[in-house]
Design a protein around this motif. Structure first.
Motif, PDB file in Angstrom:
ATOM      1  N   PRO A 207       0.811  -1.228   0.000  1.00 13.84           N
ATOM      2  CA  PRO A 207       0.000   0.000   0.000  1.00 13.84           C
ATOM      3  C   PRO A 207       0.837   1.268   0.000  1.00 13.84           C
ATOM      4  CG  PRO A 207      -0.828  -1.568   1.616  1.00 13.84           C
ATOM      5  CD  PRO A 207       0.487  -2.101   1.146  1.00 13.84           C
ATOM      6  N   ILE A 208       2.019   1.206   0.604  1.00  7.58           N
ATOM      7  CA  ILE A 208       2.830   2.418   0.715  1.00  7.58           C
ATOM      8  C   ILE A 208       3.405   2.851  -0.631  1.00  7.58           C
ATOM      9  CG2 ILE A 208       5.098   1.374   1.129  1.00  7.58           C
ATOM     10  CD1 ILE A 208       3.557   4.350   3.049  1.00  7.58           C
ATOM     11  N   ALA A 209       3.487   1.924  -1.591  1.00  4.90           N
ATOM     12  CA  ALA A 209       4.102   2.248  -2.878  1.00  4.90           C
ATOM     13  C   ALA A 209       3.369   3.397  -3.572  1.00  4.90           C
ATOM     14  CB  ALA A 209       4.138   1.009  -3.766  1.00  4.90           C
ATOM     15  N   ASP A 210       2.032   3.353  -3.547  1.00  2.38           N
ATOM     16  CA  ASP A 210       1.254   4.411  -4.193  1.00  2.38           C
ATOM     17  C   ASP A 210       1.453   5.750  -3.483  1.00  2.38           C
ATOM     18  OD1 ASP A 210       0.269   2.563  -5.997  1.00  2.38           O
ATOM     19  OD2 ASP A 210      -1.537   2.161  -4.814  1.00  2.38           O
ATOM     20  N   ILE A 211       1.514   5.714  -2.158  1.00  2.00           N
ATOM     21  CA  ILE A 211       1.690   6.942  -1.384  1.00  2.00           C
ATOM     22  C   ILE A 211       3.064   7.553  -1.653  1.00  2.00           C
ATOM     23  CG2 ILE A 211       1.869   7.870   0.966  1.00  2.00           C
ATOM     24  CD1 ILE A 211      -0.178   5.737   1.807  1.00  2.00           C
ATOM     25  N   LEU A 212       4.090   6.728  -1.676  1.00  2.00           N
ATOM     26  CA  LEU A 212       5.438   7.230  -1.942  1.00  2.00           C
ATOM     27  C   LEU A 212       5.526   7.825  -3.339  1.00  2.00           C
ATOM     28  CD1 LEU A 212       7.444   4.274  -0.367  1.00  2.00           C
ATOM     29  CD2 LEU A 212       7.393   6.622   0.483  1.00  2.00           C
TER      30      LEU A 212
END
Length: 257
Positions: A207-212
């Motif tokens: 999930p963090i990939a999109d935020i980063l």
């Protein structure tokens, strides 16, 4: 710890150390990112519904102190500098808040997977008495023994650990990083830099990939040991780290070369 981060962490659901054990990821793929304090403040505001924060005794940030060992000719530093795909680091890590200390061997293979082995010790001064020499012989693929190594670079930093709601990945966020070279006596402070590391088995969704990506935080290899050594020992070869050092300097608005 920056007060902005503490306030935002209070909005995340807590997870205990025991509950986090299922995502300890001792055999994992690591992806690192470098960010600023401002970017971290934005990130923490965006993960509220997707991640939990490791909380122990009502605290969610913890201090680490690590000392890296190497040979006199710095074979582990040079293996990384010379871009060997298979490489190892040997270190003693102290969890300052609990007092626990571990002797650790991290090995990265030519497929990009990192495997960590560790044993608990009393302190860096009791490694041989605690059996760290025989442990190293069993788990490491090194042409040298513990008796050939010396404590070389130490660091300190504060860590936040997040776990996604699906319990498939762990995210560590390190800040307040500083180094001291035990051979040269030189020190360096990288306050303002944030090192984010996504740790997961295989290629499960992160999930963090999109935020980063939305925050324009790009993946970037980063070795605390090698960067700390390069910044505190002018005798070392560091041509292959110069681009990284310049980028770090820009992120924290500091001349560090």
């Amino acid at each position: 710890m920056d007060s902005r981060f503490l306030q935002q962490l209070q909005t995340l659901s807590p997870i205990s150390l025991g509950d986090m054990e299922s995502v300890s990821l001792m055999n994992r793929i690591d992806t690192k990112y470098l960010a600023t304090y401002d970017q971290l403040a934005l990130l923490l505001g965006l993960v509220r519904d997707k991640y939990m924060v490791l909380t122990i005794n009502d605290s969610c940030h913890f201090e680490y102190a690590t000392t890296y060992l190497d040979t006199q000719d710095r074979i582990m530093y040079m293996a990384h500098h010379n871009r060997r795909l298979t490489r190892q680091k040997v270190r003693v890590r102290n969890y300052v808040d609990t007092g626990d200390t571990f002797f650790e061997v991290k090995r990265k293979n030519n497929h990009g997977k990192t495997k960590k082995k560790r044993m608990q010790v009393e302190s860096i001064d009791t490694l041989f008495r605690d059996g760290a020499d025989s442990f190293l012989d069993r788990v490491a693929l090194l042409p040298v023994k513990l008796s050939d190594m010396v404590p070389y670079v130490s660091n300190r930093f504060e860590r936040i650990t997040l776990v996604n709601n699906q319990m498939t990945e762990r995210l560590t966020i390190d800040s307040g990083l500083s180094f001291r070279n035990l051979a040269t006596g030189n020190s360096c402070d990288l306050t303002g830099l944030v090192v984010i590391e996504v740790k997961r088995d295989g290629m499960c969704y992160s999930p963090i990939a999109d935020i980063l990506r939305d925050l324009r935080i790009k993946s970037s290899g980063f070795s605390k040991y090698c960067i700390g050594a390069a910044l505190t020992d002018p005798s070392l070869k560091r041509n292959n780290f110069k681009k990284k050092l310049r980028r770090i300097g820009k992120l924290i608005d500091k001349q560090i070369e």
